[in-house]
Design an enzyme around this catalytic site. Structure first.
Site, mmCIF file in Angstrom:
data_model
loop_
_atom_site.group_PDB
_atom_site.id
_atom_site.type_symbol
_atom_site.label_atom_id
_atom_site.label_comp_id
_atom_site.label_asym_id
_atom_site.label_seq_id
_atom_site.Cartn_x
_atom_site.Cartn_y
_atom_site.Cartn_z
ATOM 1 N N SER A 221 0.834 -1.201 0.000
ATOM 2 C CA SER A 221 0.000 0.000 0.000
ATOM 3 C C SER A 221 0.868 1.250 0.000
ATOM 4 O O SER A 221 1.970 1.256 0.573
ATOM 5 C CB SER A 221 -0.862 -0.022 1.267
ATOM 6 O OG SER A 221 -1.433 1.240 1.498
ATOM 7 N N TYR B 205 -1.664 -0.864 10.752
ATOM 8 C CA TYR B 205 -1.952 -1.458 9.433
ATOM 9 C C TYR B 205 -0.763 -1.237 8.488
ATOM 10 O O TYR B 205 -0.268 -2.164 7.844
ATOM 11 C CB TYR B 205 -3.229 -0.841 8.845
ATOM 12 C CG TYR B 205 -3.387 -1.126 7.368
ATOM 13 C CD1 TYR B 205 -3.706 -2.407 6.922
ATOM 14 C CD2 TYR B 205 -3.178 -0.126 6.405
ATOM 15 C CE1 TYR B 205 -3.824 -2.678 5.562
ATOM 16 C CE2 TYR B 205 -3.287 -0.392 5.056
ATOM 17 C CZ TYR B 205 -3.613 -1.671 4.633
ATOM 18 O OH TYR B 205 -3.715 -1.945 3.285
ATOM 19 N N LYS C 263 2.143 -3.861 6.521
ATOM 20 C CA LYS C 263 2.488 -3.892 5.093
ATOM 21 C C LYS C 263 3.998 -3.768 4.918
ATOM 22 O O LYS C 263 4.609 -4.460 4.108
ATOM 23 C CB LYS C 263 1.773 -2.759 4.336
ATOM 24 C CG LYS C 263 0.279 -2.944 4.255
ATOM 25 C CD LYS C 263 -0.087 -4.125 3.350
ATOM 26 C CE LYS C 263 -1.523 -4.502 3.460
ATOM 27 N NZ LYS C 263 -1.893 -5.717 2.755
HETATM 28 P P1 NAD Z 1 -10.987 -6.914 1.196
HETATM 29 O O1 NAD Z 1 -11.149 -6.898 2.651
HETATM 30 O O2 NAD Z 1 -12.160 -6.615 0.335
HETATM 31 O O3 NAD Z 1 -10.386 -8.317 0.725
HETATM 32 C C1 NAD Z 1 -9.522 -9.080 1.539
HETATM 33 C C2 NAD Z 1 -10.023 -10.526 1.527
HETATM 34 O O4 NAD Z 1 -9.148 -11.320 2.331
HETATM 35 C C3 NAD Z 1 -11.435 -10.670 2.125
HETATM 36 O O5 NAD Z 1 -12.222 -11.447 1.248
HETATM 37 C C4 NAD Z 1 -11.191 -11.387 3.456
HETATM 38 O O6 NAD Z 1 -12.280 -12.217 3.797
HETATM 39 C C5 NAD Z 1 -9.926 -12.167 3.151
HETATM 40 N N1 NAD Z 1 -9.101 -12.484 4.332
HETATM 41 C C6 NAD Z 1 -8.660 -11.621 5.283
HETATM 42 N N2 NAD Z 1 -7.914 -12.265 6.182
HETATM 43 C C7 NAD Z 1 -7.847 -13.567 5.789
HETATM 44 C C8 NAD Z 1 -7.225 -14.719 6.310
HETATM 45 N N3 NAD Z 1 -6.492 -14.692 7.427
HETATM 46 N N4 NAD Z 1 -7.366 -15.891 5.655
HETATM 47 C C9 NAD Z 1 -8.103 -15.952 4.506
HETATM 48 N N5 NAD Z 1 -8.725 -14.888 3.977
HETATM 49 C C10 NAD Z 1 -8.606 -13.709 4.613
HETATM 50 O O7 NAD Z 1 -9.777 -5.909 0.843
HETATM 51 P P2 NAD Z 1 -9.331 -5.326 -0.558
HETATM 52 O O8 NAD Z 1 -9.732 -3.905 -0.619
HETATM 53 O O9 NAD Z 1 -9.701 -6.244 -1.649
HETATM 54 O O10 NAD Z 1 -7.755 -5.347 -0.346
HETATM 55 C C11 NAD Z 1 -6.972 -6.454 -0.739
HETATM 56 C C12 NAD Z 1 -5.554 -6.237 -0.255
HETATM 57 O O11 NAD Z 1 -5.055 -5.005 -0.783
HETATM 58 C C13 NAD Z 1 -5.432 -6.134 1.269
HETATM 59 O O12 NAD Z 1 -4.258 -6.807 1.663
HETATM 60 C C14 NAD Z 1 -5.307 -4.644 1.511
HETATM 61 O O13 NAD Z 1 -4.576 -4.362 2.677
HETATM 62 C C15 NAD Z 1 -4.568 -4.186 0.270
HETATM 63 N N6 NAD Z 1 -4.820 -2.780 -0.062
HETATM 64 C C16 NAD Z 1 -6.116 -2.343 -0.187
HETATM 65 C C17 NAD Z 1 -6.355 -1.002 -0.481
HETATM 66 C C18 NAD Z 1 -7.767 -0.475 -0.576
HETATM 67 O O14 NAD Z 1 -7.960 0.729 -0.447
HETATM 68 N N7 NAD Z 1 -8.770 -1.299 -0.806
HETATM 69 C C19 NAD Z 1 -5.278 -0.118 -0.684
HETATM 70 C C20 NAD Z 1 -3.985 -0.611 -0.566
HETATM 71 C C21 NAD Z 1 -3.768 -1.944 -0.254
HETATM 72 C C1 WQD Z 2 -9.451 9.907 0.789
HETATM 73 C C2 WQD Z 2 -9.646 11.404 1.030
HETATM 74 C C3 WQD Z 2 -9.963 11.964 3.340
HETATM 75 C C4 WQD Z 2 -13.802 9.899 3.761
HETATM 76 C C5 WQD Z 2 -6.889 4.836 2.870
HETATM 77 C C6 WQD Z 2 -5.800 4.159 3.658
HETATM 78 C C7 WQD Z 2 -4.702 3.708 2.721
HETATM 79 C C8 WQD Z 2 -5.268 2.852 1.593
HETATM 80 C C9 WQD Z 2 -6.406 3.520 0.896
HETATM 81 C C10 WQD Z 2 -5.128 0.549 2.251
HETATM 82 C C11 WQD Z 2 -8.900 11.917 2.252
HETATM 83 C C12 WQD Z 2 -11.200 12.282 2.536
HETATM 84 C C13 WQD Z 2 -12.623 10.413 3.264
HETATM 85 C C14 WQD Z 2 -14.831 10.782 4.132
HETATM 86 C C15 WQD Z 2 -13.457 12.630 3.446
HETATM 87 N N1 WQD Z 2 -5.788 1.615 2.078
HETATM 88 N N2 WQD Z 2 -12.452 11.758 3.103
HETATM 89 N N3 WQD Z 2 -14.622 12.129 3.944
HETATM 90 O O1 WQD Z 2 -7.149 7.840 3.708
HETATM 91 O O2 WQD Z 2 -6.250 8.274 1.367
HETATM 92 O O3 WQD Z 2 -6.338 5.984 2.228
HETATM 93 O O4 WQD Z 2 -7.385 3.938 1.864
HETATM 94 O O5 WQD Z 2 -3.961 0.363 2.119
HETATM 95 O O6 WQD Z 2 -3.792 3.005 3.497
HETATM 96 O O7 WQD Z 2 -5.286 5.077 4.605
HETATM 97 O O8 WQD Z 2 -8.444 7.076 1.657
HETATM 98 O O9 WQD Z 2 -10.783 7.136 0.926
HETATM 99 O O10 WQD Z 2 -10.276 7.226 3.408
HETATM 100 O O11 WQD Z 2 -9.741 9.204 1.993
HETATM 101 O O12 WQD Z 2 -13.308 13.850 3.314
HETATM 102 O O13 WQD Z 2 -15.900 10.384 4.613
HETATM 103 O O14 WQD Z 2 -11.030 11.647 1.292
HETATM 104 O O15 WQD Z 2 -9.744 12.917 4.333
HETATM 105 O O16 WQD Z 2 -8.462 13.214 1.959
HETATM 106 P P1 WQD Z 2 -7.001 7.408 2.324
HETATM 107 P P2 WQD Z 2 -9.886 7.597 2.016
#
Ligand code: NAD
Ligand code: WQD
Length: 342
Positions: A130, A154, A158
């Site tokens: 991330s 979190y 990562k």
């Molecule tokens: P999500 O929660 O929708 O998907 C994760 C999946 O993993 C879920 O289906 C959950 O049931 C499964 N899971 C969690 N722990 C598990 C375990 N111990 N064993 C088996 N299954 C398990 O999340 P997502 O948004 O699809 O994100 C996927 C990956 O990408 C995550 O690792 C997340 O940290 C990373 N990521 C997400 C974002 C985002 O904003 N969505 C941004 C950056 C990184």
């Molecule tokens: C985006 C912008 C908020 C909600 C997060 C995690 C990051 C990654 C992606 C996993 C910001 C603003 C948000 C609301 C708002 N996930 N906002 N009102 O914080 O950039 O990233 O998700 O790895 O690690 O930190 O994403 O969508 O929460 O916010 O004004 O109700 O929207 O302040 O500027 P963020 P976000």
């Protein structure tokens, strides 16, 4: 695909938001996949939807990654050419309140996975990292070589996992790994059949906006309008989840051709403010999003967007979809499924 060679991939967390979209792209591109998911943040209905979109059947194991015996059984029953590892917990605020759950699920889960992979001689991995690992001290555009830091447990999980994977590739030169640092994934499959389905009140901007548009929430709270940005609201690099999915195909292909550990940003390279996102959404969907300016959310930074040069040059990958399309697709998903996968 590597020439015409048939490939079978293990997708951990394949029922989740990003995993499900990637599985669709993999199946459409001729890969076979096996999913391991314990459904702690997803629903079995997702699998049915993927099967309807692709007209293919998927093998799914309802297994927790930390269950090493069950996981090893999955590896014994299948031949894998590699793993795309999405499974993990992802809510920043929750990780501050329950850090041990995050270290346990994310770090221990990955440790078990890597051990089983090593034992079963599966040595290709693409990992969901991330942009959060860039912390709050670097200036955007964020470049892969910048020093890392984190502001919450979190993010630390990562970073720790990236380090674990790197060390495994140092110790054994047969390993190939790609750590993908995603920016802000939004949007949904254009069919409107799969998309992001958060539990409870959404933490992230786009699912909150779509829930306001559908009438589930009265208004959007905009967290701060006094940042040093174009209009004072936070700026982020939003990326369409289908572009992200495509990035995983390129990354897996890269592991087949390059040993060692490699890191890539997956973003568009462009930042949009919260107010800009609202305007795009209103235009793309012909809806109104009432909002109120509130105080800054603790832990937020002003601006975060990617340098995309490395992914373009080495992965031959570039995001195709713009904010208009991201909003249209997010809205199609939400309006066709007001209660998500329920
Ligand atoms: P999500 O929660 O929708 O998907 C994760 C999946 O993993 C879920 O289906 C959950 O049931 C499964 N899971 C969690 N722990 C598990 C375990 N111990 N064993 C088996 N299954 C398990 O999340 P997502 O948004 O699809 O994100 C996927 C990956 O990408 C995550 O690792 C997340 O940290 C990373 N990521 C997400 C974002 C985002 O904003 N969505 C941004 C950056 C990184
Ligand atoms: C985006 C912008 C908020 C909600 C997060 C995690 C990051 C990654 C992606 C996993 C910001 C603003 C948000 C609301 C708002 N996930 N906002 N009102 O914080 O950039 O990233 O998700 O790895 O690690 O930190 O994403 O969508 O929460 O916010 O004004 O109700 O929207 O302040 O500027 P963020 P976000």
């Amino acid at each position: 695909m590597e020439g015409d060679k048939w490939m079978n991939l293990l997708i951990t967390g394949g029922a989740g938001y990003i995993g499900s979209h990637t599985v669709v792209r993999l199946l459409e591109s001729g890969y076979d996949v096996v999913i391991v998911d314990n459904y702690m943040n997803s629903k079995p209905e997702v699998i049915k939807r993927i099967e309807r979109i692709t007209e293919k059947r998927i093998k799914v194991y309802e297994v927790d990654l930390r269950d090493s015996v069950a996981l090893e059984q999955v590896f014994c029953e299948n031949h894998f050419d590699g793993v795309i590892h999405f499974a993990g917990l992802k809510a920043v605020g929750e990780s501050v309140d329950f850090p041990l759950d995050y270290y346990d699920n994310n770090v221990v889960g990955t440790l078990v996975l890597l051990k089983v992979m090593e034992k079963c001689q599966v040595q290709n991995i693409v990992f969901s990292s991330s942009a959060t690992v860039y912390g709050d001290k670097n200036q955007s555009p964020l470049v892969e070589t910048m020093p890392l830091s984190t502001t919450n447990p979190y993010g630390t999980t990562k970073w720790m996992i990236e380090e674990m994977i790197k060390d495994v590739t140092y110790a054994n030169p047969n390993w190939s790994a790609v750590n993908l640092r995603y920016f802000n994934p939004i949007g949904a499959h254009p069919s409107g059949m799969i998309g992001e389905d958060p539990n409870g009140i959404p933490n992230n901007l786009m699912p909150y906006i779509t829930q306001v548009a559908i009438g589930k929430r009265d208004y959007l709270s905009v967290f701060g309008n006094d940042y040093d940005t174009i209009d004072g609201t936070g700026v982020r690099d939003y990326i369409h989840v289908m572009d992200l999915a495509e990035g995983h195909l390129k990354a897996f292909d890269y592991t087949l051709k390059h040993k060692g550990c490699h890191v890539f940003n997956l973003g568009t390279g462009k930042g949009h403010s919260v107010l800009e996102v609202i305007r795009f959404f209103e235009k793309a969907t012909k809806t109104q999003i009432p909002y109120q300016i509130e105080k800054r959310r603790p832990g937020d930074i002003a601006t975060c967007y990617a340098s995309v040069n490395k992914a373009e040059k080495d992965l031959k990958w570039k995001a195709k979809f713009d904010m208009f399309k991201m909003c249209e697709d997010a809205w199609r998903w939400q309006s066709k499924n007001p209660n998500g996968f329920e």
